[in-house]
Design a protein around this motif. Sequence first.
Motif, PDB file in Angstrom:
ATOM      1  N   CYS A   1       1.025  -1.506  -0.121  1.00 40.44           N
ATOM      2  CA  CYS A   1       0.178   0.020  -0.242  1.00 40.44           C
ATOM      3  C   CYS A   1       0.994   1.314  -0.040  1.00 40.44           C
ATOM      4  N   THR A   2       0.739   2.116  -0.989  1.00 33.49           N
ATOM      5  CA  THR A   2       1.756   3.182  -1.326  1.00 33.49           C
ATOM      6  C   THR A   2       1.539   4.143  -0.049  1.00 33.49           C
ATOM      7  N   VAL A   3       0.164   4.408   0.481  1.00 32.79           N
ATOM      8  CA  VAL A   3      -0.182   5.349   1.632  1.00 32.79           C
ATOM      9  C   VAL A   3       0.545   4.947   2.944  1.00 32.79           C
ATOM     10  N   LEU A   4       0.941   3.609   2.944  1.00 31.14           N
ATOM     11  CA  LEU A   4       1.383   2.981   4.221  1.00 31.14           C
ATOM     12  C   LEU A   4       2.954   2.575   3.816  1.00 31.14           C
ATOM     13  N   PHE A   5       3.793   3.507   3.220  1.00 31.61           N
ATOM     14  CA  PHE A   5       4.967   3.448   2.501  1.00 31.61           C
ATOM     15  C   PHE A   5       5.168   1.892   2.102  1.00 31.61           C
ATOM     16  N   ASN A   6       4.472   1.404   1.297  1.00 34.98           N
ATOM     17  CA  ASN A   6       4.460   0.036   0.665  1.00 34.98           C
ATOM     18  C   ASN A   6       4.631  -1.044   1.738  1.00 34.98           C
ATOM     19  N   SER A   7       4.339  -0.761   3.028  1.00 42.87           N
ATOM     20  CA  SER A   7       4.047  -1.768   3.795  1.00 42.87           C
ATOM     21  C   SER A   7       2.647  -2.387   3.602  1.00 42.87           C
ATOM     22  N   THR A   8       2.116  -3.492   4.199  1.00 46.92           N
ATOM     23  CA  THR A   8       0.749  -3.993   4.152  1.00 46.92           C
ATOM     24  C   THR A   8      -0.139  -4.051   5.355  1.00 46.92           C
ATOM     25  N   ILE A   9      -1.402  -4.223   5.147  1.00 47.21           N
ATOM     26  CA  ILE A   9      -2.234  -4.022   6.358  1.00 47.21           C
ATOM     27  C   ILE A   9      -1.869  -5.595   7.110  1.00 47.21           C
ATOM     28  N   GLY A  10      -1.397  -6.533   6.452  1.00 46.72           N
ATOM     29  CA  GLY A  10      -1.005  -7.937   6.974  1.00 46.72           C
ATOM     30  C   GLY A  10       0.131  -7.405   7.907  1.00 46.72           C
ATOM     31  N   GLN A  11       1.408  -6.852   7.569  1.00 47.95           N
ATOM     32  CA  GLN A  11       2.614  -6.524   7.954  1.00 47.95           C
ATOM     33  C   GLN A  11       2.152  -5.692   9.565  1.00 47.95           C
ATOM     34  N   HIS A  12       1.322  -4.788   9.441  1.00 47.87           N
ATOM     35  CA  HIS A  12       1.038  -4.169  10.889  1.00 47.87           C
ATOM     36  C   HIS A  12       0.087  -4.906  11.643  1.00 47.87           C
ATOM     37  N   THR A  13      -0.709  -5.853  11.054  1.00 45.49           N
ATOM     38  CA  THR A  13      -1.245  -6.867  11.842  1.00 45.49           C
ATOM     39  C   THR A  13      -0.422  -7.876  12.382  1.00 45.49           C
ATOM     40  N   ARG A  14       0.544  -8.434  11.741  1.00 45.55           N
ATOM     41  CA  ARG A  14       1.481  -9.290  12.188  1.00 45.55           C
ATOM     42  C   ARG A  14       2.304  -8.477  13.510  1.00 45.55           C
ATOM     43  N   HIS A  15       2.727  -7.323  13.160  1.00 44.31           N
ATOM     44  CA  HIS A  15       3.346  -6.499  14.331  1.00 44.31           C
ATOM     45  C   HIS A  15       2.650  -6.359  15.646  1.00 44.31           C
ATOM     46  N   ILE A  16       1.420  -6.071  15.646  1.00 42.90           N
ATOM     47  CA  ILE A  16       0.334  -6.242  16.860  1.00 42.90           C
ATOM     48  C   ILE A  16       0.365  -7.460  17.326  1.00 42.90           C
ATOM     49  N   ILE A  17       0.282  -8.497  16.587  1.00 43.25           N
ATOM     50  CA  ILE A  17       0.135  -9.807  17.128  1.00 43.25           C
ATOM     51  C   ILE A  17       1.264 -10.184  17.657  1.00 43.25           C
ATOM     52  N   GLU A  18       2.353 -10.037  17.146  1.00 42.63           N
ATOM     53  CA  GLU A  18       3.753 -10.656  17.664  1.00 42.63           C
ATOM     54  C   GLU A  18       4.068  -9.759  19.126  1.00 42.63           C
ATOM     55  N   LEU A  19       3.889  -8.612  19.219  1.00 41.37           N
ATOM     56  CA  LEU A  19       4.048  -8.096  20.452  1.00 41.37           C
ATOM     57  C   LEU A  19       3.030  -8.872  21.410  1.00 41.37           C
ATOM     58  N   TYR A  20       2.069  -8.751  21.225  1.00 40.18           N
ATOM     59  CA  TYR A  20       1.279  -9.366  22.413  1.00 40.18           C
ATOM     60  C   TYR A  20       1.686 -10.920  22.552  1.00 40.18           C
ATOM     61  N   LEU A  21       2.205 -11.522  21.538  1.00 42.15           N
ATOM     62  CA  LEU A  21       2.651 -12.895  21.679  1.00 42.15           C
ATOM     63  C   LEU A  21       4.070 -12.875  22.422  1.00 42.15           C
ATOM     64  N   CYS A  22       4.638 -11.825  22.318  1.00 40.55           N
ATOM     65  CA  CYS A  22       6.055 -11.809  23.166  1.00 40.55           C
ATOM     66  C   CYS A  22       5.810 -11.534  24.737  1.00 40.55           C
ATOM     67  N   LEU A  23       4.696 -10.778  24.763  1.00 36.94           N
ATOM     68  CA  LEU A  23       4.170 -10.757  26.022  1.00 36.94           C
ATOM     69  C   LEU A  23       3.765 -11.817  26.947  1.00 36.94           C
ATOM     70  N   LEU A  24       3.012 -12.545  26.224  1.00 37.87           N
ATOM     71  CA  LEU A  24       2.437 -13.971  26.696  1.00 37.87           C
ATOM     72  C   LEU A  24       3.474 -14.870  26.895  1.00 37.87           C
ATOM     73  N   LYS A  25       4.319 -14.973  26.035  1.00 37.47           N
ATOM     74  CA  LYS A  25       5.292 -15.906  26.043  1.00 37.47           C
ATOM     75  C   LYS A  25       6.422 -15.771  27.196  1.00 37.47           C
ATOM     76  N   GLY A  26       6.632 -14.452  27.478  1.00 37.69           N
ATOM     77  CA  GLY A  26       7.640 -14.127  28.632  1.00 37.69           C
ATOM     78  C   GLY A  26       7.032 -13.911  29.514  1.00 37.69           C
ATOM     79  N   TYR A  27       5.730 -14.146  29.962  1.00 33.73           N
ATOM     80  CA  TYR A  27       5.142 -13.869  31.071  1.00 33.73           C
ATOM     81  C   TYR A  27       5.598 -15.045  32.063  1.00 33.73           C
ATOM     82  N   ASP A  28       5.741 -16.204  31.894  1.00 37.18           N
ATOM     83  CA  ASP A  28       5.970 -17.247  32.931  1.00 37.18           C
ATOM     84  C   ASP A  28       7.357 -16.967  33.496  1.00 37.18           C
ATOM     85  N   GLN A  29       8.416 -16.522  32.741  1.00 33.72           N
ATOM     86  CA  GLN A  29       9.785 -16.149  33.053  1.00 33.72           C
ATOM     87  C   GLN A  29       9.984 -14.861  33.617  1.00 33.72           C
ATOM     88  N   ALA A  30       8.916 -14.089  33.275  1.00 34.75           N
ATOM     89  CA  ALA A  30       8.883 -12.419  33.778  1.00 34.75           C
ATOM     90  C   ALA A  30      10.289 -11.814  33.010  1.00 34.75           C
TER      91      ALA A  30
END
Length: 161
Positions: free
Chosen positions: A28-57
């Motif tokens: 998408c040109t208005v997103l500097f050639n990134s995609t909706i999917g890339q932004h979605t992945r970024h959101i998801i992966e940060l949440y997953l990092c938090l969930l994955k790191g929870y047990d080890q704090a």
Amino acid sequence: MFKSSVDTIEQFKQILQQIPGECYSKSCTVLFNSTIGQHTRHIIELYLCLLKGYDQADVSYDRRERNQRIELELSYAIEQLDLIQRQLERPNKSIKVTYDLCGAETCLDSNYFREVMYNLEHTIHHHALIKVGIQHFTKMELPESFGVAPSTIQHKQACAQ
């Protein structure tokens, strides 16, 4: 806090389910050639990092997986959002957040609730970008609240009275 996060993710899932599939991973040109999917992945992966790191704090957002399947497969992304909604509510506890800054590792003290709030704010920021992408590709009607912080919505409502 959990309700706001889960509700924000739910709104996002409903919007993703309505967009034409070809728009999800299209540059998408208005997103500097990134995609909706890339932004979605970024959101998801940060949440997953938090969930994955929870047990080890121990959480490192820099060491996220960067799973291309999330950015390419809309149905898989929605599955991951479902997983986050189911697993997000946990007791608060101290957490160490590690960042790689200019090649040096830096650790900050935080807690689970603070990081959930960080992820919520981060998600809303990316929703604003995703909204621009969706509007670029479609004529879809999006909720006025999508990509807008709750405090901004409250401020606008107070000013309108």
